[in-house]
Design a protein around this motif. Structure first.
Motif, short mmCIF file in Angstrom:
data_model
loop_
_atom_site.label_atom_id
_atom_site.label_comp_id
_atom_site.label_asym_id
_atom_site.label_seq_id
_atom_site.Cartn_x
_atom_site.Cartn_y
_atom_site.Cartn_z
N ARG A 214 -7.72 -27.37 21.18
CA ARG A 214 -6.66 -26.65 20.46
C ARG A 214 -5.94 -27.58 19.49
O ARG A 214 -5.61 -27.20 18.36
CB ARG A 214 -5.67 -26.05 21.46
CG ARG A 214 -6.23 -24.93 22.32
CD ARG A 214 -5.26 -24.50 23.41
NE ARG A 214 -5.67 -23.26 24.06
CZ ARG A 214 -5.01 -22.68 25.05
NH1 ARG A 214 -3.91 -23.26 25.54
NH2 ARG A 214 -5.45 -21.55 25.58
N SER A 215 -5.71 -28.81 19.94
CA SER A 215 -5.03 -29.79 19.07
C SER A 215 -5.91 -30.16 17.89
O SER A 215 -5.41 -30.32 16.76
CB SER A 215 -4.65 -31.04 19.87
OG SER A 215 -3.68 -30.74 20.85
N ALA A 218 -5.77 -27.37 15.42
CA ALA A 218 -4.48 -27.32 14.73
C ALA A 218 -4.38 -28.44 13.69
O ALA A 218 -3.83 -28.23 12.60
CB ALA A 218 -3.34 -27.43 15.74
N GLN A 325 -4.34 -19.41 18.68
CA GLN A 325 -4.53 -20.62 17.88
C GLN A 325 -3.75 -20.61 16.58
O GLN A 325 -3.12 -21.62 16.21
CB GLN A 325 -6.02 -20.84 17.60
CG GLN A 325 -6.33 -22.17 16.91
CD GLN A 325 -6.03 -23.37 17.77
OE1 GLN A 325 -6.44 -23.44 18.93
NE2 GLN A 325 -5.30 -24.35 17.23
N MET A 328 -0.25 -21.86 17.12
CA MET A 328 -0.12 -23.31 17.24
C MET A 328 -0.31 -23.98 15.89
O MET A 328 0.41 -24.93 15.56
CB MET A 328 -1.13 -23.86 18.24
CG MET A 328 -1.03 -25.39 18.37
SD MET A 328 -2.11 -26.12 19.59
CE MET A 328 -1.68 -27.87 19.38
N ASP A 329 -1.27 -23.50 15.10
CA ASP A 329 -1.50 -24.08 13.78
C ASP A 329 -0.22 -24.04 12.95
O ASP A 329 0.17 -25.04 12.32
CB ASP A 329 -2.60 -23.32 13.05
CG ASP A 329 -3.94 -23.38 13.77
OD1 ASP A 329 -4.08 -24.20 14.69
OD2 ASP A 329 -4.83 -22.59 13.40
N LEU A 332 2.57 -26.45 14.42
CA LEU A 332 2.34 -27.85 14.12
C LEU A 332 2.69 -28.16 12.66
O LEU A 332 3.37 -29.15 12.37
CB LEU A 332 0.89 -28.24 14.41
CG LEU A 332 0.52 -29.70 14.13
CD1 LEU A 332 1.38 -30.65 14.97
CD2 LEU A 332 -0.96 -29.96 14.39
#
Length: 378
Positions: A214-215, A218, A325, A328-329, A332
Motif C-alpha cells: 500500500r505504501s 501511494a 488505496q 491513502m494516495d 499521503l
C-alpha cells in the motif's frame, strides 16, 4: 519465583520479541529463575545464571503442524519442571499468563472461505486460541489492544476479570532527546538525503500484513514534484522480492529501500519525515507509538490497535476502514505538501511527555507475580 516463558520463535527486531526480551530482562533483574521454551532462536544470546534456554525440536514441515507438536511437548516439559508460573507469548494450552500480542484468530477467519475453515491450519490455531480464552480456563490475559477484548468475549465468553490492559511499550532509546537533531542530520547525510528530501519510513516484520504494498502504491501515485523528492525505507524482516517487483512495475524501484532488521531503528525514526503504517491487520502497532515518542508524524490505518494515539496526539492522519488505496494516495500527497509536519512533530513530542509509553514490562511482571487466577494471596 521460578518462571517458564514460552514462545514459538525469537528473532531480533520483532515487536513481540522485543517485549519478550524486556520482560525477561526485568524478571532476571528482580531475581526470578527463568526457563525459556521455543522452537527457534536467533540473535540475542543471554548469558545469565538464572536463565536456561530450551530450543525444542519437533516434527512437521508446516508451521501449524510444528505448533501443535510444540504445544504438546511444552506441556510435558513444564509438567516435569513444575514452575511457579507458565507465561505464554503465543496462544498455547496450560498457561497461567498469556501475553496477547495477536488479534482474535477466529474472528479474522470468518472473512476467509469455508474451505479455509476446514483446513488443518485453521483447526490448530482455533484450538490453541480456545485453550487460552475459553470461559473455564484459569489464566490471566495481558491485553495489548482493548479493541480485541469484545471479540474474544463474543466468541469465548471470557470473564472480564481475566483481562489486564497493558500500556504501550517504547524502549528508552526511541524517545527524542537533545541529541536527536544531530542524529537526524547524520543519518540523512549517510543515506544521501538533502534538506528538501522527504523520507518515508516503515518499521515492522511481515511486510505483507504491515501493508508495504500500500505504501509503495501511494508513493508511486504522488504528484511528480513530490515523488521526485520522496523515498521509502522499510526496516524489518520479511519477503522483499515481490514488493521490489511491484516497485519496478510502478517505476519507483530506485525510491524503495529494504534494509531488513537493524539495531539503529531509533536513528531512522529521528531522521524520517513521516511514518507509514497502513496495515491490513494489526493488533497494536508498536511502531506507531515509537514514532510518537521520537516526534515523528504518522499516517496509519484505523484497524491498528494504537491508531487512536495518533488521533489523541494530533500528530498525523488515520485512514478510515474499509481501506481504499485512493484514499491513502490522497492522504499521503496532502500530508507531504502542506506545511504541517513540524506542527505534527511538536504535537507528538507533547503527547509522549504526558502519556505513559514505557512501562509495559513493569505492568506485565506485576500480573505474572500476582497469585494465579482464582487464587488469593497467602
Amino acid at each position: 519465583m521460578h518462571l517458564a516463558f514460552v514462545l514459538f520463535k525469537y528473532f531480533p527486531h520483532g515487536g513481540l520479541q522485543r517485549n519478550f526480551r524486556r520482560i525477561t530482562e526485568l524478571a532476571l533483574e528482580r531475581g526470578h529463575q527463568i526457563d525459556v521454551f521455543t522452537l527457534a532462536w536467533e540473535g540475542w544470546t543471554p548469558e545469565h545464571p538464572q536463565l536456561k534456554l530450551h530450543v525444542l525440536r519437533v516434527p512437521g514441515w508446516r508451521n501449524h503442524t510444528r505448533y501443535r507438536h510444540f504445544a504438546r511437548r511444552v506441556q510435558s516439559e513444564v509438567q516435569a519442571l513444575q514452575p511457579d508460573r507458565v507465561v505464554g507469548f503465543n496462544k498455547l494450552p496450560g498457561l497461567d499468563v498469556y501475553y496477547n500480542a495477536d488479534p482474535c484468530f477466529i474472528e479474522r477467519a470468518q472473512a476467509r472461505s469455508r474451505f479455509y475453515r476446514l483446513s488443518g491450519r485453521y483447526r490448530v490455531h482455533a484450538a490453541l486460541e480456545r485453550a487460552v480464552f475459553r470461559t473455564e480456563a484459569n489464566n490471566r490475559i495481558l491485553l495489548l489492544s482493548e479493541a480485541e477484548k469484545p471479540l474474544f468475549q463474543r466468541w469465548y465468553a471470557t470473564p472480564e476479570d481475566r483481562f489486564h490492559l497493558m500500556p504501550p511499550y517504547v524502549s528508552a532509546d526511541r524517545f527524542a532527546n537533545a541529541d536527536t537533531p544531530q542524529r537526524r542530520r547524520a543519518l540523512r547525510k549517510e543515506l544521501g538525503l538533502g534538506d528538501d528530501s522527504l523520507m518515508l519510513l516503515m518499521v515492522g516484520s511481515d511486510f505483507r500484513r504491515k501493508g508495504v504494498d500500500r505504501s509503495i502504491r501511494a508513493l508511486a501515485a504522488l504528484p511528480d514534484g513530490l515523488r521526485e523528492r520522496a523515498s521509502l525505507y522499510v526496516l524489518g524482516k520479511g519477503r522483499a522480492a515481490p514488493l521490489m517487483r511491484l516497485a519496478r512495475r510502478l517505476g519507483i524501484a530506485g525510491r524503495v529501500h529494504f534494509l531488513q532488521g537493524r539495531d539503529d531503528v531509533a536513528d531512522f525514526l529521528f531522521a524520517a519525515d513521516l511514518l507509514l503504517h497502513p496495515a491490513y491487520q494489526e493488533n497494536t502497532g508498536t511502531a506507531i507509538v515509537e514514532a510518537i515518542a521520537a516526534g515523528l508524524p504518522a499516517l496509519v490505518t484505523a484497524n491498528c490497535g494504537y491508531a487512536f494515539h495518533v488521533e489523541r496526539a494530533g500528530c498525523g492522519e488515520v485512514l478510515t476502514t474499509p481501506f481504499e488505496q485512493p484514499m491513502m494516495d490522497a492522504a499521503l500527497a496532502r500530508m507531504l505538501s502542506q506545511p504541517k509536519l513540524q506542527a505534527w512533530r511538536d504535537a507528538a513530542l507533547c503527547y509522549s511527555e504526558r502519556t505513559e509509553l514505557g512501562a509495559r514490562a513493569e505492568h506485565a511482571l506485576r500480573v505474572i507475580e500476582a497469585p494465579r487466577y482464582g487464587e488469593t494471596a497467602a
